[in-house]
Motif scaffolding. Structure first.
Motif, short mmCIF file in Angstrom:
data_model
loop_
_atom_site.label_atom_id
_atom_site.label_comp_id
_atom_site.label_asym_id
_atom_site.label_seq_id
_atom_site.Cartn_x
_atom_site.Cartn_y
_atom_site.Cartn_z
N HIS A 184 0.85 -1.20 0.00
CA HIS A 184 0.00 0.00 0.00
C HIS A 184 0.89 1.25 0.00
N ARG A 185 1.89 1.23 -0.85
CA ARG A 185 2.85 2.33 -0.84
C ARG A 185 2.26 3.64 -1.36
N ASP A 186 1.15 3.58 -2.09
CA ASP A 186 0.48 4.83 -2.49
C ASP A 186 -0.08 5.55 -1.26
N GLN A 187 -0.76 4.79 -0.38
CA GLN A 187 -1.26 5.38 0.86
C GLN A 187 -0.10 5.76 1.79
N LEU A 188 0.95 4.95 1.80
CA LEU A 188 2.11 5.25 2.64
C LEU A 188 2.76 6.57 2.22
N ALA A 189 2.79 6.84 0.91
CA ALA A 189 3.40 8.09 0.44
C ALA A 189 2.65 9.30 1.01
N LEU A 190 1.32 9.22 1.05
CA LEU A 190 0.53 10.32 1.63
C LEU A 190 0.81 10.46 3.12
N HIS A 191 0.93 9.32 3.78
CA HIS A 191 1.18 9.32 5.22
C HIS A 191 2.55 9.92 5.54
N VAL A 192 3.56 9.50 4.78
CA VAL A 192 4.92 10.01 5.02
C VAL A 192 5.01 11.49 4.68
N ARG A 193 4.29 11.90 3.64
CA ARG A 193 4.27 13.33 3.29
C ARG A 193 3.73 14.15 4.46
#
Length: 562
Positions: A211-220
């Motif tokens: 789920h790296r697409d959701q993870l990218a939002l989270h890390v941002r």
């Protein structure tokens, strides 16, 4: 080696005990204070308490096996590499990730209800003379990798977005995460809110799969919350107050629904606003969880936003108008209070806030409604043992609510205990409003001030009154009550209590508000005990209420009436 073994063993044993005792329904409200009702049920349905984790520091595999065995844990598989924790340690300590041998073991522990859970053991191997001993010492002291984890069984993008938004709404802050290709799982870390009641300061959401697409939002979002960004958020807090104030002024919540989205243009027409600017306001409030944008320009009301509806029993609309109106203006002169110790409200408006509001019927009504808006603090109070005992008195008993506002609290008490009678003491214009709320056959009214507290009551109430005044005036108010009380009467005070340490508290925020806008202050329980003692009363004890309130129980020190 013996010291390392015993230290890691004690920490691991405590973790095992925690995992056995907790479940999702009990743990989530501890981590996210304020979470209850439908949102708690929704979270429990979508994520389950899976494990608690800690980081240990064996010098070799045999030592790790000994620690596990001493805690009654067994594992069949060798440790798997921990990509996420290894990278976090490398960044935190300025080391190359390749130099850090971090593995994961997940021994199964049965929960109290029999459901299988795990203790997630991260093991950083620290061979003697490796130079990693300083890292181990710091990590043991700081517990940065200790966390509790919830697994998301069905982690589709909509569920993950909703969970992240809910955690954010209750104060959990994104704290990084990562994707582990060795087990095809995605981890979302959060820092627990400062008000969390659990010892763990970090929360993990674990989603099987990539789920790296959701993870990218989270890390941002995590990167945005670094010091400069955090300061910007603090500095723009006034924008939030005014956005909520305007939302309440225009009655936008009354034109919306929690179950159906509506076009911003239609909303603008309903509330007589500019459509483009209202859309911008709604998108700002969507970031705060007040509304939800279901599609471009389509919004529905979130549960928190529903609190700003005008006619609902739990409405906080009056508070939004008060905090964004008169008190907003006076807070602009906070520097005057800090420099002089004088009340900024009086500096701005030329009168004490009670006198200023009394001269304007609309403001007076708004103030009284805003005070009643914290009614949830009162919900458990009618069940207090003092009131329950009074209700069982064979010939009935009388509850005297001193400065009881529009009768919100007294009305709740009388509704729960039909055998009780009430007396409301208030200013004349407030008494007239209270007559519309309270049963005139069971409640008498005294139009006056604190000097007019009547005798003959069995229980006296002072709800959020003393924090309005300085110590001398509090002693005077309590003295009036003490003189009116018989030897067997009880006094119940409702106030927020300042913590005795530096722990976060609503009372700390209200202490600043009271000094700036009212001239009063919040106090510790010991401070109230001294004021009561000076008035001839003794503090018997105190118990917590919702919204970080407390009810303090006092009785006469001198058993003979004075």
């Amino acid at each position: 080696m013996i010291t390392v073994l015993s230290d890691d063993t004690a920490r691991l044993r405590a973790t095992v005990d925690f995992v056995v005792e907790q479940d999702s329904e009990s743990l989530l409200p501890l981590l996210l204070p304020g979470l209850d009702g439908p949102e708690l049920r929704a979270l429990v349905e979508r994520c389950r308490f899976a494990h608690a984790a800690l980081l240990v520091f064996p010098s070799h595999q045999g030592e790790l096996d000994a620690v596990l065995a001493e805690c009654g844990l067994s594992v069949d598989a060798p440790p798997q590499p921990s990509v996420v924790v290894r990278e976090r340690l490398a960044v935190r300590h300025g080391r190359a990730a390749a130099d850090l041998d971090v593995g994961i073991l997940r021994p199964v522990v049965p929960g109290r209800d029999g459901s299988p859970r795990m203790v997630e053991v991260f093991a950083l191997t620290v061979p003697p003379g490796s130079g990693l001993e300083a890292i181990a010492a710091l990590e043991r002291a700081r517990h940065d990798e200790a966390h509790v984890a919830f697994e998301v069984p069905a982690p589709d993008p909509l569920v993950l977005r909703g969970l992240r938004a809910c955690f954010d709404r209750y104060g959990a802050v994104p704290d990084g995460g990562g994707y582990n290709p060795h087990e095809n799982g995605t981890v979302f870390y959060f820092a627990a809110p400062a008000t969390a009641k659990a010892a763990y300061r970090r929360i993990e959401l674990y989603a099987p799969g990539d789920h790296r697409d959701q993870l990218a939002l989270h890390v941002r979002e995590f990167r945005r919350l670094q010091p400069a960004e955090t300061m910007l958020r603090l500095l723009t807090g006034a924008w939030t107050t005014q956005a909520l104030n305007v939302f309440a002024q225009l009655r936008v919540a009354d034109a919306m629904d929690t179950g159906r989205a509506v076009e911003a243009g239609a909303l603008a027409e309903a509330v007589d606003a500019d459509a483009d600017t209202l859309t911008v306001l709604l998108r700002y409030l969507a970031m705060l969880g007040v509304v939800v944008e279901d599609g471009p320009g389509r919004f529905r009301l979130a549960p928190s936003g529903a609190l700003l509806r005008g006619g609902d029993a739990d409405s906080m609309r009056s508070l939004a108008l008060m905090y964004g109106g008169p008190f907003y203006r006076s807070f602009g002169a906070l520097a005057h209070t800090v420099r002089t110790g004088q009340v900024a409200f009086e500096h701005v408006f030329g009168a004490h806030h009670f006198d200023h509001f009394a001269g304007d019927p609309d403001l007076a009504g708004l103030f009284d409604r805003s005070m009643a808006a914290s009614r949830r603090m009162f919900e458990p109070l009618p069940a207090h043992p003092v009131l329950s005992a009074a209700a069982r008195a064979p010939h009935g008993a009388t509850v005297v609510d001193v400065a009881g506002g529009n009768g919100e609290l007294l009305g709740r008490v009388l509704a729960v205990h039909p055998g009780l009678r009430g007396v409301l003491v208030e200013r004349p214009h407030v008494v007239e409003a209270a007559r519309q709320r309270l049963d005139g056959e069971r409640c008498a009214f005294v139009a006056g001030d604190f000097a007019d507290v009547p005798s003959g009551g069995d229980v006296y109430l002072l709800s959020r009154i003393l924090h309005d005044w300085d110590d001398d005036r509090c002693r005077e108010i309590l003295g009036h009550c003490a003189r009116a009380m018989s030897a067997d009467a009880d006094l119940l005070l409702v106030e927020r209590l300042l913590p005795t340490d530096s722990s976060p508290s609503l009372a700390t925020a209200w202490d600043l508000h009271m000094r700036c806008n009212v001239g009063g202050r919040e106090r510790t329980a010991d401070h109230y005990a001294r004021l009561l003692r000076d008035a001839g009363l003794t503090l018997v004890g105190h118990e917590p209420l919702p919204l970080e309130g407390h009810v303090l129980h006092a009785r006469r020190t001198d058993p003979t009436p004075g």
